[in-house]
Design a protein around this motif. Structure first.
Motif, short mmCIF file in Angstrom:
data_model
loop_
_atom_site.label_atom_id
_atom_site.label_comp_id
_atom_site.label_asym_id
_atom_site.label_seq_id
_atom_site.Cartn_x
_atom_site.Cartn_y
_atom_site.Cartn_z
N LEU A 1 20.04 -19.31 -14.26
CA LEU A 1 18.83 -18.57 -13.90
C LEU A 1 17.93 -19.40 -12.99
O LEU A 1 17.24 -18.86 -12.11
N GLU A 2 17.93 -20.73 -13.19
CA GLU A 2 17.11 -21.60 -12.34
C GLU A 2 17.47 -21.44 -10.86
O GLU A 2 16.64 -21.71 -10.00
N LEU B 1 10.10 -14.90 -7.01
CA LEU B 1 10.99 -14.27 -8.00
C LEU B 1 12.10 -13.47 -7.31
O LEU B 1 11.88 -12.86 -6.26
N LEU C 1 9.16 -16.60 -18.43
CA LEU C 1 10.34 -16.17 -19.20
C LEU C 1 11.48 -15.72 -18.29
O LEU C 1 12.64 -16.07 -18.52
N VAL C 2 11.15 -14.98 -17.24
CA VAL C 2 12.26 -14.49 -16.38
C VAL C 2 12.85 -15.57 -15.50
O VAL C 2 13.90 -15.37 -14.88
N THR C 3 12.16 -16.70 -15.42
CA THR C 3 12.74 -17.80 -14.64
C THR C 3 13.32 -18.88 -15.55
O THR C 3 13.82 -19.90 -15.06
N GLY C 4 13.26 -18.66 -16.85
CA GLY C 4 13.83 -19.63 -17.78
C GLY C 4 12.99 -20.88 -17.93
O GLY C 4 13.47 -21.90 -18.41
N GLY D 1 15.75 -17.72 -8.75
CA GLY D 1 14.36 -17.43 -8.38
C GLY D 1 13.41 -18.40 -9.05
O GLY D 1 13.77 -19.04 -10.03
N THR D 2 12.22 -18.49 -8.49
CA THR D 2 11.20 -19.36 -9.09
C THR D 2 9.97 -18.50 -9.37
O THR D 2 9.87 -17.37 -8.89
N ILE D 3 9.03 -19.06 -10.10
CA ILE D 3 7.82 -18.30 -10.43
C ILE D 3 7.12 -17.85 -9.15
O ILE D 3 6.62 -16.73 -9.06
N PRO E 1 17.76 -14.69 -19.63
CA PRO E 1 18.57 -15.39 -18.61
C PRO E 1 19.98 -14.83 -18.50
O PRO E 1 20.46 -14.54 -17.39
N GLY F 1 12.42 -12.82 -24.50
CA GLY F 1 12.94 -13.50 -23.32
C GLY F 1 14.12 -14.41 -23.58
O GLY F 1 14.61 -15.06 -22.67
N LEU G 1 10.34 -7.70 -15.24
CA LEU G 1 8.93 -7.80 -15.65
C LEU G 1 8.25 -6.44 -15.57
O LEU G 1 7.55 -6.03 -16.49
N ALA G 2 8.48 -5.76 -14.47
CA ALA G 2 7.78 -4.50 -14.25
C ALA G 2 8.17 -3.45 -15.29
O ALA G 2 7.36 -2.61 -15.68
N GLN H 1 14.32 -10.32 -11.37
CA GLN H 1 13.28 -10.89 -12.22
C GLN H 1 12.01 -10.04 -12.15
O GLN H 1 11.38 -9.76 -13.16
N SER I 1 17.46 -22.97 -19.07
CA SER I 1 17.45 -21.50 -19.15
C SER I 1 18.70 -20.99 -19.87
O SER I 1 18.73 -19.88 -20.36
N ILE J 1 2.01 -6.70 -16.73
CA ILE J 1 3.19 -7.51 -17.05
C ILE J 1 2.78 -8.64 -17.99
O ILE J 1 1.63 -9.05 -18.04
N PHE K 1 11.25 -22.82 -25.46
CA PHE K 1 11.52 -22.51 -26.86
C PHE K 1 11.74 -23.85 -27.57
O PHE K 1 11.88 -24.88 -26.91
#
Ligand code: FES
Ligand code: FES
Lengths: 150, 775
Positions: free
Chosen positions: A73-74, A82, B16-19, A77-79, A102, A98, A90-91, A86, A33, B9, B23
């Protein structure tokens, strides 16, 4: 040389070159990240938190990181789970390509950790070193403002 | 509409927001080498001697390439359709170098250190030639010839005259401009200079190449044009297209800079030579000096108007500097006319453009693509006409601008390397943009009269406040040239794969294409699994340029989704005996008027496992027959310190008509990002060269791009319109808003001080000079 440090609350030992930059060390150890944008301290894409403070990993020597706590960034939060920043990014559409994200989120986190209700000016100041060529920043600032404690 | 026009979204957002999204730089391969390129220190020179033997012998070096050991194939680096409207004047390596930064040799080595060392061991002896460091010198009688190689040709039948340093030219005329000027009560004329600039994506250019298990060449690259990359790499390396696969992962911004085959050819050649994976990543310095730029242009503009402000004649003459190679040389110049002149229909118009070679960095595609440069001239001169005729600049626009149902002969006369396409304006929300923008900035007619009003909020009387505005248009895709295609197939759970050649480079196109498909198919955008741009997997698309993705690729996706919907309904009707003509799709279910429903899940299982099995799938293509312009009105308020020349941008209002916003937040992001990029161009970003043609501003310290600190108060207004020819009424949004800052701010500086800024960026020094000239 060997070095011990903490990354995202985990103790790590790395074998590094004496002149190695933290950006390289982190990327070589799969903290992807952390992004390369300039390598000369001018863009902020490589931002990480060192003991809670935003720092540019591309101009930081890993050798000086002994005992330091590093957050990437790792680590926030995670997918599936979040971090509120994060979610807010997104919102608000604060993520386009992107690539700056990070670093942006980490700078924003450092700000919110010490100041729960920053003014617009304070947000702008905190993000001044993080360049974004896609968004024009408005959505990023809004994403942070939305999280203020009132 | 359930999905379209909603700020969903981004489909790639959580990654992307979690890296987690990858890329190019996030791909590593075992045995991967680092590629580095040796750059010319001279602006114009012949390589008399080059010795690579020491570099080759250095342990850890696996390949050294230079002009003698690679195929010599004249080509263009411009990632455009085939045959390209750009001259074939570039070689992977040549024995001549044509600008500081031009390629001399390349190495692949086991580490960056070894690669750098190897570069330093390459011995080159140059014969320095006289260089052309200004566009105006290119056409002089005894100017050195930059492209004297016999191979340089133009692949399409248009004028090309490299012996005179002319990379492209065009001259079109409508009516009779002399007659038009004779009728004018007022004629204004000025030369404007739109300066060099570069894209500055936060991710520099980067490419990874490797041989796959079958001996094919795989190219993972940060590109806007994967299919053009495949074709041009095949051409330059003399490989069959079938031997090459191009994969576009996440891209860290492009803005036109990645519509270019910049690293892919040499990286591939290094892989072929070493049989190893090779990654080349530009440094930021290389990104400035060796990627692509906005074509620097001198725009000479002459406009005649009646005393009521009706335009009688327009003559625009553009001198465009393409630098050392003619990438986009013709088309950027043509777009100067075609993306500005139709805005104000006029009976007598002449547009001339000459693009010249110089020994400076290479021009290319940059958001705005000629419209940025020409709008600067046109909108400033419109402002001048307004002041001289004592008409409100806003009124002057209202009087002259094109409206729905209107047309301009320029559309037909001026295309991209061939005649254009006749078109009538469908949607046009410009009048509303003008009104709403004026209201938001507090535009008053009195801005016209009292020039240099003392700044109301300041006691220092050297601070002057001013207002400026401009109106703008762009296009949506290149008509009768561009093509896009999409494939959709259904999975067992009723979800879909959406495969598109369209290239999401950070804009969010994967998301809006998923929204378009989901809207048609009565499902959620999260039921669409989007894969954009892998030449082995996705259908063809010209790529992300010319403001085309939403309009052109979006329509391809819509057509494909409609086909899939028909297939689904047909199966559902068979399963439950309903009437397919009356069925609708909703909530992942086919619903019949008699109350019968079949879920997508049941349809998928039925078609894949139960009876008369087949794969629900479709591919559809789309070409555009017109290029509907989005429109915009931009307004700014500035404060100028007449003692120091410093310009403070206080407020920026951008009112834009982009048709339906498929995703309002993402559309707004395009506008806002483009505006800020334009502000940077107008106020800060500048290429400064030394007397030998070396770029001095090659980092973010010296080439400043906007940061949060530089933001004015911003207001973005999206005006609603519906473009019948676009998917769900959409047209483009990505480029138009970069064009406004330069003219609007220049006009505001005039309003504040009386000084006309005809060259950017508007630094304190330049503004002060202009003010002093008044005295
Ligand atoms: S990569 Fe560290 S500041 Fe740019
Ligand atoms: S989102 Fe692309 S640089 Fe910020």
């Amino acid at each position: 040389m060997k070095i011990q440090l903490t990354i995202n609350s985990k103790n790590k030992t790395f074998d590094i070159q004496p002149d190695e930059k933290l950006l390289e060390t982190l990327r070589n150890n799969n903290y992807k990240s952390v992004k390369f944008g300039c390598g000369e301290g001018t863009c902020g894409t490589c931002t990480v938190l060192i003991n809670g403070k935003p720092r540019l990993s591309c101009i930081t020597f890993t050798a000086q990181m002994t005992g330091k706590e590093i957050t990437t960034l790792e680590g926030i939060g995670t997918i599936e789970n979040l971090h509120k920043l994060q979610k807010s990014f997104l919102a608000e559409g604060a993520v386009q390509c992107g690539y700056c994200t990070p670093g942006m989120i980490l700078s924003a986190k450092a700000l919110l950790d010490k100041n729960k209700s920053p003014t617009e000016e304070e947000i702008k100041k905190a993000l001044d070193g993080n360049k974004c060529r896609c968004t024009g920043y408005g959505s990023i600032i809004k994403a942070i403002q939305k999280l203020q404690d009132h | 509409m359930k999905i379209v026009s909603k700020s969903k979204i981004k489909v790639d957002g959580p990654g992307l927001v979690t890296g987690k999204q990858k890329f190019v730089d996030d791909f590593d391969m075992p045995g991967m080498l680092v590629g580095k390129i040796l750059a010319s220190p001279h602006a114009h020179a012949i390589i008399k001697k080059i010795d690579i033997s020491k570099a080759e012998k250095l342990p850890g070096v696996h390949a050294v390439l230079y002009h003698k050991n690679v195929p010599r194939v004249a080509h263009t680096t411009a990632g455009q359709g085939f045959p390209e409207p750009s001259p074939y004047d570039t070689f992977m390596f040549d024995k001549k170098v044509r600008y500081v930064g031009d390629r001399v040799a390349a190495v692949a080595a086991e580490s960056e250190e070894i690669a750098k060392k190897a570069l330093s061991l390459i011995e080159v002896e140059y014969k320095i030639l006289p260089a052309i460091l200004s566009a105006k010198d290119s056409l002089k009688k005894n100017a050195p010839v930059i492209h004297d190689e016999p191979e340089a040709i133009m692949p399409i039948p248009v004028p090309y005259d490299p012996k005179r340093n002319i990379a492209a030219s065009t001259d079109v005329q409508v009516g009779d401009i002399d007659k038009g000027f004779a009728k004018a009560a007022l004629i204004v004329e000025r030369e404007f200079k739109a300066h060099y600039a570069t894209h500055c994506p936060m991710e520099p250019h980067i490419t990874l190449t490797y041989p796959d298990e079958n001996g094919r060449l795989v190219i993972i690259t940060s590109t806007q044009v994967p299919f053009h990359v495949r074709r041009i790499v095949a051409q330059t390396l003399k490989l069959p297209i079938k031997k090459i696969r191009v994969i576009k992962p996440r891209i860290g911004g492009g803005f036109g800079g990645k519509q270019e085959i910049l690293l892919e050819d040499v990286c591939s050649a290094l892989t072929l030579k070493s049989s190893r994976p090779v990654k080349i990543r530009y440094t930021r310095e290389e990104e400035f000096a060796k990627s692509r730029t906005r074509h620097e242009q001198y725009v000479n503009l002459k406009i005649g108007a009646t005393k009521n402000g009706k335009l009688t004649s327009i003559y625009m003459d553009v001198l465009s500097n393409t630098g050392a190679y003619g990438s986009h040389a013709l088309t950027v110049a043509c777009n100067c006319g075609s993306k500005t002149l139709p805005l104000y229909p006029c009976d007598n118009v002449r547009f001339r453009a000459t693009t010249v070679y110089t020994n400076l960095p290479v021009g290319g595609a940059y958001r705005g693509y000629g419209a940025t440069q020409a709008a600067f001239a046109l909108e400033c001169l419109m402002d001048e006409i307004a002041y001289k005729l004592k008409i409100d600049p806003v009124e002057l626009r209202r009087k002259n601008h094109i409206k729905s149902g209107g047309s301009s002969p320029i559309f037909e006369k001026l295309g991209e390397g061939k005649a254009g396409v006749k078109q009538t304006i469908g949607s046009c929300g410009l009048a509303e943009c003008i009104t709403k923008g004026a209201r938001a900035i507090g535009w008053k007619k009195k801005q016209l009269e009292g020039r240099c009003p003392q700044c109301p909020n300041s006691k220092i009387n050297t601070l002057k406040r001013g207002f400026g505005m401009c109106t703008l248009m762009q296009g949506s895709s290149i008509p009768e040239i561009d093509m896009a295609a999409a494939t959709i197939k259904m999975n067992e759970d009723g979800s879909f794969n959406l495969l598109v050649g369209a290239t999401d480079l950070g804009t969010g196109s994967d998301t809006i294409l998923a929204q378009i498909a989901a809207e048609v198919l009565g499902c959620d955008e999260s039921d669409m699994i989007v894969l954009s741009s892998d030449t082995d997997i996705t259908p063809f698309d010209v790529g992300a340029y010319a403001s085309s993705t939403t309009y052109l690729s979006g329509a391809a996706v819509k057509k494909t989704a409609e086909k899939i919907r028909d297939q689904i309904i047909k199966v559902a009707a068979e399963v439950c005996g309903g009437n397919p003509k009356k069925a609708i799709v909703e909530n992942k279910t086919v619903k019949f008027p008699d109350g019968k429903n079949v879920s997508f899940y049941d349809i998928a299982i039925h078609t894949l496992y139960l009876k008369d099995q087949f794969q629900i799938a479709a591919t559809e293509s789309n070409i555009s027959h017109k290029s509907p312009p989005p429109f915009a009105a931009h307004y700014v308020e500035v404060e100028v310190d007449t003692e120091t020349g410093e310009v403070k941008l206080l407020k920026y209002v951008a009112a834009v008509d982009c048709g339906t916003e498929i995703n309002p937040k993402l559309a707004r992001g395009q506008t806002e990002g483009a505006v800020v990029n334009g502000i940077g161009y107008a106020l800060m970003e500048e290429y400064i060269f030394n007397e030998k043609g070396k770029l001095l501003t090659d980092n973010f310290f010296t080439y400043k791009i906007p940061s949060t600190r530089d933001l004015p108060e911003m207001k973005i207004i999206h005006v609603k319109s519906y473009e019948d020819s676009g998917p769900f009424g959409a047209k483009s949004v990505s480029e138009i808003s970069i064009n406004g800052a330069l003219p609007a701010i220049s006009n505001a500086i005039f309003n504040a001080t009386g000084a006309r800024l005809t060259e950017g960026p508007f630094t304190a020094e330049r503004v002060l000079k202009a003010i002093r000239r008044l005295e």
